[in-house]
Design an enzyme around this catalytic site. Structure first.
Site, PDB file in Angstrom:
ATOM      1  N   ARG A 128      -8.157  -0.067   0.646  1.00  0.00           N
ATOM      2  CA  ARG A 128      -8.629  -0.751  -0.554  1.00  0.00           C
ATOM      3  C   ARG A 128      -8.121  -0.107  -1.837  1.00  0.00           C
ATOM      4  O   ARG A 128      -8.322  -0.640  -2.935  1.00  0.00           O
ATOM      5  CB  ARG A 128     -10.164  -0.752  -0.590  1.00  0.00           C
ATOM      6  CG  ARG A 128     -10.805  -1.455   0.566  1.00  0.00           C
ATOM      7  CD  ARG A 128     -12.302  -1.337   0.486  1.00  0.00           C
ATOM      8  NE  ARG A 128     -12.827  -2.095  -0.629  1.00  0.00           N
ATOM      9  CZ  ARG A 128     -13.209  -3.359  -0.570  1.00  0.00           C
ATOM     10  NH1 ARG A 128     -13.138  -3.995   0.562  1.00  0.00           N
ATOM     11  NH2 ARG A 128     -13.674  -3.982  -1.625  1.00  0.00           N
ATOM     12  N   ASN A 181     -17.159  -0.078  -7.798  1.00  0.00           N
ATOM     13  CA  ASN A 181     -16.032  -0.959  -7.506  1.00  0.00           C
ATOM     14  C   ASN A 181     -16.263  -2.215  -8.319  1.00  0.00           C
ATOM     15  O   ASN A 181     -17.341  -2.809  -8.247  1.00  0.00           O
ATOM     16  CB  ASN A 181     -16.014  -1.265  -5.998  1.00  0.00           C
ATOM     17  CG  ASN A 181     -15.007  -2.343  -5.636  1.00  0.00           C
ATOM     18  OD1 ASN A 181     -14.009  -2.505  -6.314  1.00  0.00           O
ATOM     19  ND2 ASN A 181     -15.279  -3.068  -4.570  1.00  0.00           N
ATOM     20  N   GLY A 182     -15.258  -2.613  -9.110  1.00  0.00           N
ATOM     21  CA  GLY A 182     -15.416  -3.806  -9.943  1.00  0.00           C
ATOM     22  C   GLY A 182     -14.936  -3.522 -11.351  1.00  0.00           C
ATOM     23  O   GLY A 182     -14.254  -2.526 -11.594  1.00  0.00           O
ATOM     24  N   LYS A 205       6.796 -10.288   1.729  1.00  0.00           N
ATOM     25  CA  LYS A 205       6.658  -9.157   2.669  1.00  0.00           C
ATOM     26  C   LYS A 205       7.677  -8.076   2.330  1.00  0.00           C
ATOM     27  O   LYS A 205       7.359  -6.893   2.298  1.00  0.00           O
ATOM     28  CB  LYS A 205       6.879  -9.584   4.132  1.00  0.00           C
ATOM     29  CG  LYS A 205       5.793 -10.349   4.811  1.00  0.00           C
ATOM     30  CD  LYS A 205       4.543  -9.574   5.105  1.00  0.00           C
ATOM     31  CE  LYS A 205       3.597  -9.573   3.952  1.00  0.00           C
ATOM     32  NZ  LYS A 205       2.697 -10.627   3.732  1.00  0.00           N
ATOM     33  N   TRP A 216      -8.563   2.316  -6.731  1.00  0.00           N
ATOM     34  CA  TRP A 216      -7.379   1.557  -7.157  1.00  0.00           C
ATOM     35  C   TRP A 216      -7.573   1.361  -8.655  1.00  0.00           C
ATOM     36  O   TRP A 216      -8.493   0.684  -9.098  1.00  0.00           O
ATOM     37  CB  TRP A 216      -7.304   0.216  -6.428  1.00  0.00           C
ATOM     38  CG  TRP A 216      -6.061  -0.548  -6.751  1.00  0.00           C
ATOM     39  CD1 TRP A 216      -4.820  -0.382  -6.186  1.00  0.00           C
ATOM     40  CD2 TRP A 216      -5.923  -1.614  -7.706  1.00  0.00           C
ATOM     41  NE1 TRP A 216      -3.933  -1.267  -6.741  1.00  0.00           N
ATOM     42  CE2 TRP A 216      -4.580  -2.035  -7.673  1.00  0.00           C
ATOM     43  CE3 TRP A 216      -6.794  -2.251  -8.578  1.00  0.00           C
ATOM     44  CZ2 TRP A 216      -4.087  -3.062  -8.475  1.00  0.00           C
ATOM     45  CZ3 TRP A 216      -6.301  -3.271  -9.388  1.00  0.00           C
ATOM     46  CH2 TRP A 216      -4.970  -3.669  -9.328  1.00  0.00           C
ATOM     47  N   LYS A 230      -5.584  -3.628  -0.494  1.00  0.00           N
ATOM     48  CA  LYS A 230      -5.739  -4.740   0.437  1.00  0.00           C
ATOM     49  C   LYS A 230      -6.520  -5.905  -0.155  1.00  0.00           C
ATOM     50  O   LYS A 230      -6.141  -7.047   0.010  1.00  0.00           O
ATOM     51  CB  LYS A 230      -6.451  -4.221   1.699  1.00  0.00           C
ATOM     52  CG  LYS A 230      -6.625  -5.252   2.785  1.00  0.00           C
ATOM     53  CD  LYS A 230      -5.315  -5.563   3.450  1.00  0.00           C
ATOM     54  CE  LYS A 230      -5.423  -6.657   4.484  1.00  0.00           C
ATOM     55  NZ  LYS A 230      -4.120  -7.275   4.753  1.00  0.00           N
ATOM     56  N   CYS A 277     -10.820  -0.603  -4.625  1.00  0.00           N
ATOM     57  CA  CYS A 277     -11.674   0.570  -4.543  1.00  0.00           C
ATOM     58  C   CYS A 277     -12.607   0.449  -3.329  1.00  0.00           C
ATOM     59  O   CYS A 277     -13.085  -0.635  -3.016  1.00  0.00           O
ATOM     60  CB  CYS A 277     -12.545   0.800  -5.770  1.00  0.00           C
ATOM     61  SG  CYS A 277     -11.603   0.971  -7.295  1.00  0.00           S
ATOM     62  N   GLU A 318       6.877 -16.388   1.874  1.00  0.00           N
ATOM     63  CA  GLU A 318       6.115 -15.327   2.526  1.00  0.00           C
ATOM     64  C   GLU A 318       7.055 -14.195   2.981  1.00  0.00           C
ATOM     65  O   GLU A 318       6.734 -13.014   2.832  1.00  0.00           O
ATOM     66  CB  GLU A 318       5.326 -15.919   3.712  1.00  0.00           C
ATOM     67  CG  GLU A 318       4.562 -14.935   4.568  1.00  0.00           C
ATOM     68  CD  GLU A 318       3.548 -14.070   3.815  1.00  0.00           C
ATOM     69  OE1 GLU A 318       3.256 -14.333   2.651  1.00  0.00           O
ATOM     70  OE2 GLU A 318       3.088 -13.087   4.423  1.00  0.00           O
ATOM     71  N   GLU A 374       6.838  -6.271  -1.147  1.00  0.00           N
ATOM     72  CA  GLU A 374       5.662  -5.415  -1.276  1.00  0.00           C
ATOM     73  C   GLU A 374       5.753  -4.117  -0.487  1.00  0.00           C
ATOM     74  O   GLU A 374       5.148  -3.132  -0.862  1.00  0.00           O
ATOM     75  CB  GLU A 374       4.357  -6.161  -0.984  1.00  0.00           C
ATOM     76  CG  GLU A 374       4.174  -6.660   0.405  1.00  0.00           C
ATOM     77  CD  GLU A 374       2.848  -7.416   0.572  1.00  0.00           C
ATOM     78  OE1 GLU A 374       1.915  -7.237  -0.206  1.00  0.00           O
ATOM     79  OE2 GLU A 374       2.777  -8.208   1.525  1.00  0.00           O
ATOM     80  N   HIS A 433      20.702 -25.602  -8.133  1.00  0.00           N
ATOM     81  CA  HIS A 433      20.339 -25.850  -9.532  1.00  0.00           C
ATOM     82  C   HIS A 433      20.225 -24.548 -10.325  1.00  0.00           C
ATOM     83  O   HIS A 433      19.628 -24.526 -11.389  1.00  0.00           O
ATOM     84  CB  HIS A 433      19.032 -26.643  -9.595  1.00  0.00           C
ATOM     85  CG  HIS A 433      19.140 -27.975  -8.925  1.00  0.00           C
ATOM     86  ND1 HIS A 433      19.843 -29.022  -9.459  1.00  0.00           N
ATOM     87  CD2 HIS A 433      18.682 -28.410  -7.727  1.00  0.00           C
ATOM     88  CE1 HIS A 433      19.797 -30.056  -8.627  1.00  0.00           C
ATOM     89  NE2 HIS A 433      19.099 -29.695  -7.562  1.00  0.00           N
TER      90      HIS A 433
HETATM   91  O1  M6R Z   1      -7.797 -11.363   0.959  1.00  0.00           O
HETATM   92  P1  M6R Z   1      -6.967 -12.446   0.382  1.00  0.00           P
HETATM   93  O2  M6R Z   1      -6.318 -13.284   1.427  1.00  0.00           O
HETATM   94  O3  M6R Z   1      -7.702 -13.288  -0.612  1.00  0.00           O
HETATM   95  O4  M6R Z   1      -5.819 -11.698  -0.397  1.00  0.00           O
HETATM   96  C1  M6R Z   1      -4.877 -12.386  -1.150  1.00  0.00           C
HETATM   97  C2  M6R Z   1      -3.734 -11.495  -1.539  1.00  0.00           C
HETATM   98  O5  M6R Z   1      -4.177 -10.434  -2.311  1.00  0.00           O
HETATM   99  C3  M6R Z   1      -2.982 -10.947  -0.318  1.00  0.00           C
HETATM  100  O6  M6R Z   1      -2.549 -11.971   0.510  1.00  0.00           O
HETATM  101  C4  M6R Z   1      -1.768 -10.115  -0.772  1.00  0.00           C
HETATM  102  O7  M6R Z   1      -0.825 -10.935  -1.379  1.00  0.00           O
HETATM  103  C5  M6R Z   1      -1.167  -9.349   0.400  1.00  0.00           C
HETATM  104  N1  M6R Z   1      -0.777  -8.045  -0.031  1.00  0.00           N
HETATM  105  C6  M6R Z   1       0.031 -10.000   0.972  1.00  0.00           C
HETATM  106  O8  M6R Z   1       0.622  -9.281   1.998  1.00  0.00           O
END
Ligand code: M6R
Length: 614
Positions: free
Chosen positions: A27, A101-102, A491, A75, A609, A2, A487, A494, A510
């Protein structure tokens, strides 16, 4: 999660707020809303489902006249995305509007109590409980909004950044925070508030980061005033922002994600600047020399992080163990915080977070501090909560990352971890001067090598067309390439919504090898490192089962070229630096596959984000 924005001043309130919401949309983008306090003493609240542009359309024929206003991009946590659950929320008498927010953890308890007092609720959110509680206290105690906010927040369990406006006081905004970020921009006869500084950087560079349980009184024509929940005046620390507007724009790229992928030559230069000195002979990372005794005495390092930052943390384990010979454990912050961890003052806990606001990582830090560990933070966002909560730490200096999928922050984190490991190794004497100079010189070359990697762009764009409609992917790697595989898979998942699994290549036999057939492509990260011969076997095992293979290899590789369907060649670097050059082709591959599928890569569904809730 948010985004909150607020404005009071002589500018066009609506325009400032809408522009601010666009900046904060990364956000959360389930719904958006705005509350405008009109000079004639009316409070207009407008809301719309979906993106901020929907709110703008909705507002076209509305009364937008205002002296002050607050706005929100959501969000969803409590209650599905809907107009009704969108913020701002009204108090029962329509006198107050609030954005939040929270998460209010005890909202059910509070809601039941308020219902018994006759309050009616219109949404499923925890936020509405807060605004009703403030109004209830204000009426019951016949007190000011400030006092009602303070009293209400004392009853709240959870995290909040809030802003409240009042119909009868169109020249004032009350704001407060606990465990969710809030920053106040101080301009010339105008003030801003926001979840981060991006909405107001073009108007002012002077800002104040609110601390936990501080309440801000933002009043037109008056200096900013901060008080604690106990109504004691709090100190105002003004910070000057080092943020430019061009960093917040796409700069000619179609998406922030592509811009951020291409920025990596520059961001890595910025990340290295001033840290590798004397021709590579010395590596300096802040917080290491100042805390010599901690790093010399450390018996163990525990790294906590989430998502992409967790993948960087896993690389941190390999780097620190290799270079410093200190045992390292890597924990998901969300698991660590509830795992009854065993820690003492001989442990160093490192927290990695791009945003510096991830709720689970923040909670993990608090536990580690309580248990006596020395806590070191690695963040990107200057002034965010994690750098403020940790004992010491450093920044990755890659500039604002707007795309929800992390790219330049990942390579920045890995670069900082490499330099950090080398700096600790230098301190502890676990690497020779010759080895330090070798890695130092290699680090300095990385930005130009990244430029070379980025020349794969067109090739990867063409390649993506072949794989766009695959339903599943395997990403395989060993050693330093295993976290890169994780990673790469994240990517793809997501932003393209294709199921992808990252796996240690040798573990495949395995179980997951059963999945391999013509329909299941494998992306194999196979640079020329000490496990190269081993991964060649894994490549053969996949081919023997008719699996299609995209391999990331070192320039000049001939062995894998003869087995794989497609190869992407990256420049030769020392093993410790290979994740930086091998991860970039994977970022581009996921970007183009998602684009081919017509997905919104900068704002993938269900994501935001920075995850400031549990
Ligand atoms: O701001 P942060 O690095 O703590 O965020 C951690 C994750 O939320 C963040 O890396 C998330 O997995 C991304 N969407 C990855 O691309």
């Amino acid at each position: 999660m948010c985004g909150i924005v607020g404005y009071i001043g002589g500018g066009n309130v609506y325009d400032v707020l809408i522009k601010g919401l666009h900046r904060l949309e990364y956000r959360g983008y389930d719904s958006a809303g705005i509350a405008l306090v009109n000079p004639s003493g009316t409070l207009n609240v407008y809301k719309a489902m979906g993106k901020v542009s929907n709110l703008e359309n909705f507002c076209k024929d509305k009364n937008l006249d205002a002296l002050a206003g607050i706005a929100h991009t959501r969000w969803a946590t409590h209650g599905e995305p809907s107009d009704c659950n969108a913020h701002p929320h009204y108090s029962e008498d329509g006198n107050l509007a609030l954005v939040h927010n929270g998460t209010i953890e005890n909202y059910k308890l509070l809601k039941d109590a308020l219902t018994q007092h006759g309050c009616r609720f219109h949404s499923e959110t925890d936020t509405e409980v807060l605004v009703q509680l403030i109004e209830y206290i204000k009426v019951k105690n016949n007190c000011s909004l400030l006092d009602a906010v303070r009293e209400a927040l004392k009853q709240v369990v959870g995290a909040y950044a809030i802003a409240v406006v009042e119909k009868d006081h169109p020249n004032r905004i009350i704001a407060a925070r606990k465990s969710s970020p809030l920053v106040i921009g101080i301009g010339d006869d105008e003030m801003f508030l926001a979840s981060d500084a991006t909405p107001f950087v073009e108007y002012t560079k002077e800002c104040v980061y609110l601390k936990d349980e501080e309440v801000a009184i933002i009043e037109r024509g008056e200096p900013l005033k901060l008080v604690t929940l106990e109504n004691k005046e709090a100190k105002i620390d003004v910070t000057t922002l080092e943020l430019s507007i061009s960093q917040l724009e796409k700069g000619g790229y179609p998406h922030f994600m592509l811009k951020e992928i291409f920025e990596q030559t520059t961001t890595l230069k910025d990340c290295i600047r001033g840290r590798v000195v004397n021709g590579g002979k010395r590596i300096i990372i802040s917080g290491v020399d100042d805390n010599k005794e901690k790093f010399l005495a450390a018996k163990r390092i525990v790294i906590v992080a989430c998502g992409t930052s967790w993948h960087a943390a896993l690389l941190g384990k390999y780097l620190i163990q290799d270079m410093c010979r200190i045992p390292v454990e890597v924990e998901y912050a969300s698991e660590f915080r509830y795992s009854n961890p065993v820690l003492d003052d001989k442990d160093i806990v490192m927290a990695i977070s791009q945003s510096g606001e991830t709720a689970d990582t923040l909670a993990a830090i608090k536990i580690a501090k309580r248990m006596g560990a020395f806590v070191y933070g690695i963040s990107n966002v200057v002034g965010s909560s994690i750098p403020r909560e940790t004992d010491s730490g450093t920044y990755i200096h890659v500039g604002p990352e707007i795309g929800v999928a992390s790219t330049k922050a990942f390579t920045g984190q890995v670069m900082v971890l490499t330099m950090l490991a080398a700096a600790i190794a230098q301190l502890r004497g676990t690497m020779t001067q010759e080895q330090i100079t070798e890695i130092g010189k290699a680090i300095q070359k990385v930005p130009s090598l990244v430029e070379k990697v980025l020349r794969l762009n067109e090739k990867i764009e063409r390649l993506s067309l072949i794989y766009t409609y695959a339903h599943n992917f395997l990403y395989l790697g060993r050693g330093y390439s295993y976290p890169v595989a994780l990673e790469g898979a994240l990517k793809l998942k997501e932003i393209s919504y294709i199921h992808a699994e990252g796996y240690p290549a040798a573990e495949m036999k395995h179980g997951p090898i059963a999945l391999i057939d013509e329909e299941m492509p494998s992306v194999i990260i196979a640079p020329n490192d000490h496990l190269y011969e081993k991964i060649v076997n894994n490549v053969q095992q996949v081919k023997a089962r008719s699996g299609s293979i995209i391999a990331i290899v070192t320039e000049g590789d001939t062995t894998i070229r003869n087995i794989a369907d497609h190869v992407l060649e990256v420049p030769e670097v020392p093993e410790a630096l290979s994740p930086i050059v091998t991860s970039i082709p994977l970022q581009l591959l996921s970007y183009y596959i998602a684009i081919n599928k017509g997905k919104n890569v900068d704002m993938p569904r269900n994501l935001a984000k920075s995850v400031t809730v549990e």
